[in-house]
Write a protein that holds these residues in place. Sequence first.
Motif, PDB file in Angstrom:
ATOM      1  N   PHE A 152       1.007   7.216  -2.029  1.00  0.00           N
ATOM      2  CA  PHE A 152       0.522   7.881  -3.230  1.00  0.00           C
ATOM      3  C   PHE A 152      -0.864   7.373  -3.637  1.00  0.00           C
ATOM      4  O   PHE A 152      -1.653   8.109  -4.220  1.00  0.00           O
ATOM      5  N   ASP A 153      -1.156   6.107  -3.330  1.00  0.00           N
ATOM      6  CA  ASP A 153      -2.390   5.452  -3.776  1.00  0.00           C
ATOM      7  C   ASP A 153      -3.543   5.527  -2.778  1.00  0.00           C
ATOM      8  O   ASP A 153      -4.607   4.948  -3.025  1.00  0.00           O
ATOM      9  N   ARG A 154      -3.349   6.214  -1.662  1.00  0.00           N
ATOM     10  CA  ARG A 154      -4.420   6.303  -0.674  1.00  0.00           C
ATOM     11  C   ARG A 154      -5.637   7.000  -1.256  1.00  0.00           C
ATOM     12  O   ARG A 154      -5.522   8.026  -1.915  1.00  0.00           O
ATOM     13  N   ASN A 155      -6.819   6.444  -1.002  1.00  0.00           N
ATOM     14  CA  ASN A 155      -8.081   7.002  -1.497  1.00  0.00           C
ATOM     15  C   ASN A 155      -8.781   7.801  -0.409  1.00  0.00           C
ATOM     16  O   ASN A 155      -8.479   7.652   0.780  1.00  0.00           O
ATOM     17  N   PHE A 200       0.834  -1.190   0.000  1.00  0.00           N
ATOM     18  CA  PHE A 200       0.000   0.000   0.000  1.00  0.00           C
ATOM     19  C   PHE A 200       0.871   1.243   0.000  1.00  0.00           C
ATOM     20  O   PHE A 200       1.443   1.605   1.019  1.00  0.00           O
ATOM     21  N   ARG A 201       0.970   1.902  -1.138  1.00  0.00           N
ATOM     22  CA  ARG A 201       1.776   3.125  -1.236  1.00  0.00           C
ATOM     23  C   ARG A 201       0.975   4.340  -0.772  1.00  0.00           C
ATOM     24  O   ARG A 201      -0.227   4.432  -1.030  1.00  0.00           O
ATOM     25  N   ALA A 258      -1.547  12.303  -6.875  1.00  0.00           N
ATOM     26  CA  ALA A 258      -1.912  11.308  -5.864  1.00  0.00           C
ATOM     27  C   ALA A 258      -3.426  11.112  -5.851  1.00  0.00           C
ATOM     28  O   ALA A 258      -4.194  12.066  -6.015  1.00  0.00           O
ATOM     29  N   ASP A 259      -3.856   9.877  -5.634  1.00  0.00           N
ATOM     30  CA  ASP A 259      -5.276   9.531  -5.723  1.00  0.00           C
ATOM     31  C   ASP A 259      -6.173  10.420  -4.861  1.00  0.00           C
ATOM     32  O   ASP A 259      -7.226  10.863  -5.304  1.00  0.00           O
ATOM     33  N   ARG A 260      -5.776  10.675  -3.618  1.00  0.00           N
ATOM     34  CA  ARG A 260      -6.642  11.437  -2.721  1.00  0.00           C
ATOM     35  C   ARG A 260      -6.820  12.884  -3.185  1.00  0.00           C
ATOM     36  O   ARG A 260      -7.875  13.467  -3.004  1.00  0.00           O
TER      37      ARG A 260
END
Length: 171
Positions: free
Chosen positions: A25-28, A22-23, A59-61
């Motif tokens: 950068f990929d946090r939702n 879980f990076r 970044a996703d968020r």
Amino acid sequence: MKKLLYLVRHATAEEGGNTPMFRDFDRNLTSHGIIESARMGKFLAEKGIKIELLVSSAADRCKSTAKIFAEQLHKDADEIFLDEAIYGGGARAYLAALNNLDDKVKTVAIFGHNPDITFFAEYLTRADIGGSMEKAGVVVIEFENVKWAEISNKSGKFLNYYSPSNITKTE
């Protein structure tokens, strides 16, 4: 000629990050973050704010926060410009994003991350934002008779700071 900058911290995102699975950068966004984003975007829309250009960290968020704001502001989410440098690039990345804007654009929103976005707001205005912008918080900065390429330290005027916790007081 006036220019307006809206600095927006991404809304509440999932915990974790930087593990093998879980990076960061990929946090939702969480469901709470989605609600924060919609509420803040709607608040700006109801104030009659028109933003010409939305620039977001990749970044996703941040992308998700920007897309929800775009929806509330009746903007095409496909037109959000993703700037890879904003994620982890520090205040210099925000400044570069601003300095490279076309002067035809008069209002822009940049979606980013703490602590950099708070530092950048304080760098531009010398206003005390209070240590850390709240998630989904929006700082409004005005620039008078200056090109985007000329913006630097202390060149902006702090106009307002809106956050999910303070808009109920101003609504």
